[in-house]
Design a protein around this motif. Structure first.
Motif, PDB file in Angstrom:
ATOM      1  N   LEU A  67       0.813  -1.222   0.000  1.00 26.93           N
ATOM      2  CA  LEU A  67       0.000   0.000   0.000  1.00 26.93           C
ATOM      3  C   LEU A  67       0.839   1.263   0.000  1.00 26.93           C
ATOM      4  CD1 LEU A  67      -2.840  -1.047   2.479  1.00 26.93           C
ATOM      5  CD2 LEU A  67      -2.974  -0.863  -0.016  1.00 26.93           C
ATOM      6  N   TRP A  68       2.072   1.205   0.531  1.00 24.47           N
ATOM      7  CA  TRP A  68       2.919   2.405   0.545  1.00 24.47           C
ATOM      8  C   TRP A  68       3.837   2.455  -0.669  1.00 24.47           C
ATOM      9  CZ3 TRP A  68       8.236   3.450   0.867  1.00 24.47           C
ATOM     10  CH2 TRP A  68       8.551   4.806   1.096  1.00 24.47           C
ATOM     11  N   MET A  69       4.616   1.417  -0.902  1.00 21.20           N
ATOM     12  CA  MET A  69       5.600   1.454  -1.985  1.00 21.20           C
ATOM     13  C   MET A  69       4.936   1.434  -3.361  1.00 21.20           C
ATOM     14  SD  MET A  69       8.831  -1.127  -2.679  1.00 21.20           S
ATOM     15  CE  MET A  69       7.863  -2.425  -3.483  1.00 21.20           C
ATOM     16  N   VAL A  70       3.996   0.540  -3.545  1.00 16.67           N
ATOM     17  CA  VAL A  70       3.314   0.409  -4.828  1.00 16.67           C
ATOM     18  C   VAL A  70       2.154   1.396  -4.927  1.00 16.67           C
ATOM     19  CG1 VAL A  70       2.035  -1.204  -6.317  1.00 16.67           C
ATOM     20  CG2 VAL A  70       3.997  -2.005  -4.968  1.00 16.67           C
ATOM     21  N   GLY A  71       1.446   1.607  -3.810  1.00 13.51           N
ATOM     22  CA  GLY A  71       0.295   2.502  -3.791  1.00 13.51           C
ATOM     23  C   GLY A  71      -1.003   1.741  -3.990  1.00 13.51           C
ATOM     24  N   ALA A  72      -2.058   2.213  -3.330  1.00 12.58           N
ATOM     25  CA  ALA A  72      -3.334   1.511  -3.357  1.00 12.58           C
ATOM     26  C   ALA A  72      -3.909   1.405  -4.767  1.00 12.58           C
ATOM     27  CB  ALA A  72      -4.333   2.199  -2.427  1.00 12.58           C
ATOM     28  N   GLU A  73      -3.829   2.480  -5.543  1.00 15.16           N
ATOM     29  CA  GLU A  73      -4.436   2.449  -6.876  1.00 15.16           C
ATOM     30  C   GLU A  73      -3.699   1.507  -7.813  1.00 15.16           C
ATOM     31  OE1 GLU A  73      -7.421   3.584  -7.739  1.00 15.16           O
ATOM     32  OE2 GLU A  73      -7.446   3.952  -5.574  1.00 15.16           O
ATOM     33  N   GLU A  74      -2.354   1.484  -7.722  1.00 15.43           N
ATOM     34  CA  GLU A  74      -1.594   0.561  -8.568  1.00 15.43           C
ATOM     35  C   GLU A  74      -1.853  -0.877  -8.137  1.00 15.43           C
ATOM     36  OE1 GLU A  74       1.331  -0.697 -11.521  1.00 15.43           O
ATOM     37  OE2 GLU A  74      -0.155   0.902 -11.289  1.00 15.43           O
ATOM     38  N   CYS A  75      -1.962  -1.133  -6.840  1.00 13.88           N
ATOM     39  CA  CYS A  75      -2.310  -2.473  -6.361  1.00 13.88           C
ATOM     40  C   CYS A  75      -3.675  -2.886  -6.891  1.00 13.88           C
ATOM     41  CB  CYS A  75      -2.322  -2.510  -4.831  1.00 13.88           C
ATOM     42  SG  CYS A  75      -0.709  -2.400  -4.028  1.00 13.88           S
ATOM     43  N   ARG A  76      -4.630  -1.960  -6.832  1.00 13.92           N
ATOM     44  CA  ARG A  76      -5.980  -2.262  -7.313  1.00 13.92           C
ATOM     45  C   ARG A  76      -5.950  -2.594  -8.815  1.00 13.92           C
ATOM     46  NH1 ARG A  76     -10.161  -0.903  -4.521  1.00 13.92           N
ATOM     47  NH2 ARG A  76      -9.015   0.791  -3.501  1.00 13.92           N
ATOM     48  N   ARG A  77      -5.178  -1.816  -9.559  1.00 15.23           N
ATOM     49  CA  ARG A  77      -5.098  -2.042 -11.005  1.00 15.23           C
ATOM     50  C   ARG A  77      -4.510  -3.418 -11.306  1.00 15.23           C
ATOM     51  NH1 ARG A  77      -1.732  -2.099 -15.147  1.00 15.23           N
ATOM     52  NH2 ARG A  77       0.117  -1.672 -13.893  1.00 15.23           N
ATOM     53  N   ARG A  78      -3.445  -3.781 -10.603  1.00 15.29           N
ATOM     54  CA  ARG A  78      -2.789  -5.057 -10.881  1.00 15.29           C
ATOM     55  C   ARG A  78      -3.676  -6.238 -10.486  1.00 15.29           C
ATOM     56  NH1 ARG A  78       1.826  -5.027 -13.259  1.00 15.29           N
ATOM     57  NH2 ARG A  78       3.198  -3.194 -13.161  1.00 15.29           N
ATOM     58  N   LEU A  79      -4.357  -6.127  -9.356  1.00 10.29           N
ATOM     59  CA  LEU A  79      -5.272  -7.192  -8.953  1.00 10.29           C
ATOM     60  C   LEU A  79      -6.427  -7.327  -9.936  1.00 10.29           C
ATOM     61  CD1 LEU A  79      -5.372  -6.556  -5.100  1.00 10.29           C
ATOM     62  CD2 LEU A  79      -4.607  -8.676  -6.205  1.00 10.29           C
ATOM     63  N   GLY A  80      -6.974  -6.186 -10.363  1.00 10.86           N
ATOM     64  CA  GLY A  80      -8.074  -6.216 -11.323  1.00 10.86           C
ATOM     65  C   GLY A  80      -7.658  -6.770 -12.658  1.00 10.86           C
ATOM     66  N   GLU A  81      -6.418  -6.459 -13.066  1.00 12.33           N
ATOM     67  CA  GLU A  81      -5.891  -7.007 -14.317  1.00 12.33           C
ATOM     68  C   GLU A  81      -5.719  -8.523 -14.202  1.00 12.33           C
ATOM     69  OE1 GLU A  81      -1.536  -6.618 -15.376  1.00 12.33           O
ATOM     70  OE2 GLU A  81      -2.398  -5.241 -16.849  1.00 12.33           O
ATOM     71  N   ALA A  82      -5.207  -8.975 -13.057  1.00 10.12           N
ATOM     72  CA  ALA A  82      -5.033 -10.413 -12.851  1.00 10.12           C
ATOM     73  C   ALA A  82      -6.374 -11.138 -12.845  1.00 10.12           C
ATOM     74  CB  ALA A  82      -4.282 -10.664 -11.542  1.00 10.12           C
ATOM     75  N   ALA A  83      -7.388 -10.498 -12.246  1.00  7.02           N
ATOM     76  CA  ALA A  83      -8.717 -11.121 -12.203  1.00  7.02           C
ATOM     77  C   ALA A  83      -9.318 -11.243 -13.600  1.00  7.02           C
ATOM     78  CB  ALA A  83      -9.634 -10.311 -11.291  1.00  7.02           C
ATOM     79  N   ARG A  84      -8.890 -10.391 -14.508  1.00  9.11           N
ATOM     80  CA  ARG A  84      -9.371 -10.454 -15.885  1.00  9.11           C
ATOM     81  C   ARG A  84      -8.711 -11.610 -16.636  1.00  9.11           C
ATOM     82  NH1 ARG A  84      -7.832  -5.726 -17.319  1.00  9.11           N
ATOM     83  NH2 ARG A  84      -6.118  -6.294 -18.712  1.00  9.11           N
ATOM     84  N   GLU A  85      -7.493 -11.972 -16.227  1.00  6.61           N
ATOM     85  CA  GLU A  85      -6.711 -12.939 -16.997  1.00  6.61           C
ATOM     86  C   GLU A  85      -6.632 -14.324 -16.360  1.00  6.61           C
ATOM     87  OE1 GLU A  85      -2.948 -11.034 -17.152  1.00  6.61           O
ATOM     88  OE2 GLU A  85      -3.563  -9.531 -18.641  1.00  6.61           O
ATOM     89  N   ALA A  86      -6.971 -14.439 -15.057  1.00  4.64           N
ATOM     90  CA  ALA A  86      -6.703 -15.683 -14.332  1.00  4.64           C
ATOM     91  C   ALA A  86      -7.958 -16.236 -13.674  1.00  4.64           C
ATOM     92  CB  ALA A  86      -5.623 -15.442 -13.278  1.00  4.64           C
ATOM     93  N   ASP A  87      -7.864 -17.489 -13.241  1.00  6.73           N
ATOM     94  CA  ASP A  87      -8.918 -18.142 -12.472  1.00  6.73           C
ATOM     95  C   ASP A  87      -8.634 -18.066 -10.979  1.00  6.73           C
ATOM     96  OD1 ASP A  87     -10.164 -19.232 -14.892  1.00  6.73           O
ATOM     97  OD2 ASP A  87      -8.420 -20.562 -14.954  1.00  6.73           O
ATOM     98  N   ALA A  88      -7.343 -18.003 -10.618  1.00  7.48           N
ATOM     99  CA  ALA A  88      -6.936 -18.015  -9.211  1.00  7.48           C
ATOM    100  C   ALA A  88      -5.828 -17.005  -8.989  1.00  7.48           C
ATOM    101  CB  ALA A  88      -6.465 -19.409  -8.807  1.00  7.48           C
ATOM    102  N   ILE A  89      -5.916 -16.286  -7.880  1.00  8.50           N
ATOM    103  CA  ILE A  89      -4.887 -15.317  -7.488  1.00  8.50           C
ATOM    104  C   ILE A  89      -4.441 -15.642  -6.075  1.00  8.50           C
ATOM    105  CG2 ILE A  89      -4.364 -12.893  -7.054  1.00  8.50           C
ATOM    106  CD1 ILE A  89      -6.590 -12.160  -9.021  1.00  8.50           C
ATOM    107  N   LEU A  90      -3.143 -15.825  -5.906  1.00 10.97           N
ATOM    108  CA  LEU A  90      -2.546 -16.047  -4.594  1.00 10.97           C
ATOM    109  C   LEU A  90      -1.639 -14.870  -4.276  1.00 10.97           C
ATOM    110  CD1 LEU A  90      -1.442 -19.788  -5.054  1.00 10.97           C
ATOM    111  CD2 LEU A  90      -3.619 -18.935  -4.153  1.00 10.97           C
ATOM    112  N   VAL A  91      -1.825 -14.270  -3.114  1.00  6.72           N
ATOM    113  CA  VAL A  91      -0.989 -13.157  -2.675  1.00  6.72           C
ATOM    114  C   VAL A  91      -0.209 -13.635  -1.456  1.00  6.72           C
ATOM    115  CG1 VAL A  91      -0.914 -10.758  -1.891  1.00  6.72           C
ATOM    116  CG2 VAL A  91      -2.726 -11.503  -3.466  1.00  6.72           C
ATOM    117  N   GLU A  92       1.103 -13.792  -1.585  1.00  8.89           N
ATOM    118  CA  GLU A  92       1.884 -14.224  -0.429  1.00  8.89           C
ATOM    119  C   GLU A  92       2.178 -13.036   0.472  1.00  8.89           C
ATOM    120  OE1 GLU A  92       6.093 -15.908   1.163  1.00  8.89           O
ATOM    121  OE2 GLU A  92       5.789 -15.947  -0.998  1.00  8.89           O
ATOM    122  N   GLY A  93       1.878 -13.169   1.747  1.00 10.44           N
ATOM    123  CA  GLY A  93       2.135 -12.109   2.706  1.00 10.44           C
ATOM    124  C   GLY A  93       3.607 -11.980   3.034  1.00 10.44           C
ATOM    125  N   VAL A  94       3.896 -11.105   4.012  1.00  9.58           N
ATOM    126  CA  VAL A  94       5.277 -10.858   4.419  1.00  9.58           C
ATOM    127  C   VAL A  94       5.336 -10.876   5.937  1.00  9.58           C
ATOM    128  CG1 VAL A  94       4.907  -8.352   4.318  1.00  9.58           C
ATOM    129  CG2 VAL A  94       7.233  -9.264   4.214  1.00  9.58           C
TER     130      VAL A  94
END
Length: 433
Positions: A67-94
């Motif tokens: 949320l800080w380095m990438v930014g909320a809007e860029e994160c939202r865009r990338r997740l939304g893009e992945a949801a358009r192209e994929a069936d499953a999305i895994l986000v590994e935490g830290v």
């Protein structure tokens, strides 16, 4: 599932580091791929090594979310893009689910992503339920379920499942005889691990997985495709990127952005004594492991001569962390052996037994701050006066030295380029910074 309908998504988290988040994420990704699913994986926070392994597991580039380095809007865009192209999305935490500010839990809540908690069950049974409920309720977060890692038997897994009460046990994974070896910056590079593909397939074979629980998860809605940026300040310019076992730490988003800004990317290998390509208009020296390749870099006289010549002719050079280490006068490794480096930047790099820099930082530029991070086990001893310092995200304190000599920008700081495209374009154009 039809393309573009959305994707099942979970954030794979744990109570702490060392619980097996990467192993479980890789196992799930490979299992879903083998089941015919299109899988996209993301990594929370700044990380280079885990995404390399996860890319091998899912077969697609792994981008970072923060949320800080990438930014909320860029994160939202990338997740939304992945949801358009994929069936499953895994986000590994830290680290742990609630560690850091912002944390993996903050990311999950921001985008409504359910959490899949990885619990190291090797030394517990019924207590797993208390840990899972604590992870869910502390924030709180939406809990998709639990994967019990390092279980001893089916009976052990059954005890864990019974303890979870209203939280489903989505999967379990037995203890592994073979583990990916560690290095001071994390997992070793997947290309260096023999039979990594077989290891990933073995993990996919061994993970017990509740398909019904997975299919009950809600879908993340896709976003429409976004138009490419109209501004292309690097159009017509060729950027040479060092890429070999010593220069490996490049965010996929950084290379993408340079291309979106109009640059043509070419690659060369200093470890093979390849010089800076003759048609290069700028050079990018990313981080990596120069301390493990001192002898080869010392012998690479063509490379060393070429980077000094590029600087003398005014080519913009961006050297990050290991890239900066490789252009110092010398590098002393952990065994106390000194190796001659390119000698472009006055100073000596000395490896340290303990961590010397870690955390999120921002680098000031004439175009505003460029966000990123630092993580290194060496120090740079130099009489050069830094032209700037990064600022620590956590408390605003002074961070890493930034050296600017002519068109050269060098620092331990790793920049996340999409956080400030204008600043990145200026660096690679040699404009005022």
């Amino acid at each position: 599932m039809a393309a573009g309908c959305g994707a099942r998504v979970v954030l794979v988290a744990a109570m702490a580091s060392g619980q097996g988040k990467t192993t479980v994420t890789a196992a799930l990704a490979r299992r879903l791929v083998r089941a015919g699913k299109r899988v996209r994986v993301f990594k929370c926070g700044p990380d280079f090594i885990d995404p390399m392994l996860l890319e091998r597991a899912c077969g697609a580039p792994v981008h970072n979310l923060d949320l800080w380095m990438v930014g909320a809007e860029e994160c939202r865009r990338r997740l939304g893009e992945a949801a358009r192209e994929a069936d499953a999305i895994l986000v590994e935490g830290v680290m742990g689910l609630y560690d850091g500010a912002p944390s993996a839990a903050d990311l999950a809540r921001e985008f409504g992503i359910p959490v899949l908690a990885v619990l190291d069950a090797s030394a517990m049974a019924q207590t797993a339920g208390a840990v899972a409920q604590g992870l869910r309720d502390y924030g709180p977060v939406q809990m998709a379920g639990v994967v019990a890692n390092r279980v001893a038997s089916a009976g052990h897994a059954a005890m864990v499942k019974a303890s979870l009460r209203d939280i489903p046990l989505i999967g379990s994974l037995p203890r592994q005889d073979k583990r990916l070896p560690k290095r001071h910056l994390g997992l070793v590079v997947p290309g260096e691990v023999e039979e990594v593909e077989q290891m990933l397939d073995s993990l996919a074979d061994q993970i017990e997985f509740d398909d019904a629980a997975w299919n009950a998860l809600p879908l993340l809605a896709p976003l429409p495709e976004q138009p490419a940026p109209a501004d292309r300040p690097l159009a017509g310019r060729t950027i040479a990127i060092a890429r070999d076992a010593s220069f490996i730490f490049v965010y996929p988003a950084n290379a993408e952005l340079l291309q979106q800004l109009g640059a043509r990317l070419v690659y060369f290998a200093p470890l093979d004594d390849e010089p800076v390509p003759a048609d290069a208009d700028a050079v990018y020296l990313p981080g990596g492991y120069p301390e493990l390749h001192g002898p080869a870099l010392e012998k690479a006289t063509r490379w060393r001569d070429s980077i000094r010549d590029a600087h003398a002719h005014g080519l913009p050079i961006v050297a990050e962390c290991g890239g900066m280490m490789a252009i110092a006068d010398g590098l002393t490794d952990k065994q106390g052996q000194r190796w001659q480096m390119a000698g472009l930047l006055q100073g000596e790099v000395v490896m340290q037994p303990r961590l010397a820099g870690l955390g999120m930082h921002a680098m000031p530029t004439a175009q505003g701050e460029l966000r990123g991070h630092t993580f290194h086990y060496s120090t740079m001893r130099s009489d050069l006066v830094p032209q700037a310092h990064t600022v620590k995200q956590r408390d605003g304190a002074q961070g890493e030295a930034v050296f600017r000599i002519g068109a050269l920008t060098a620092s331990y700081f790793h920049g996340y380029f999409p956080s400030n495209p204008a600043a990145v374009a200026a660096m690679f154009l040699g404009a005022p910074r």
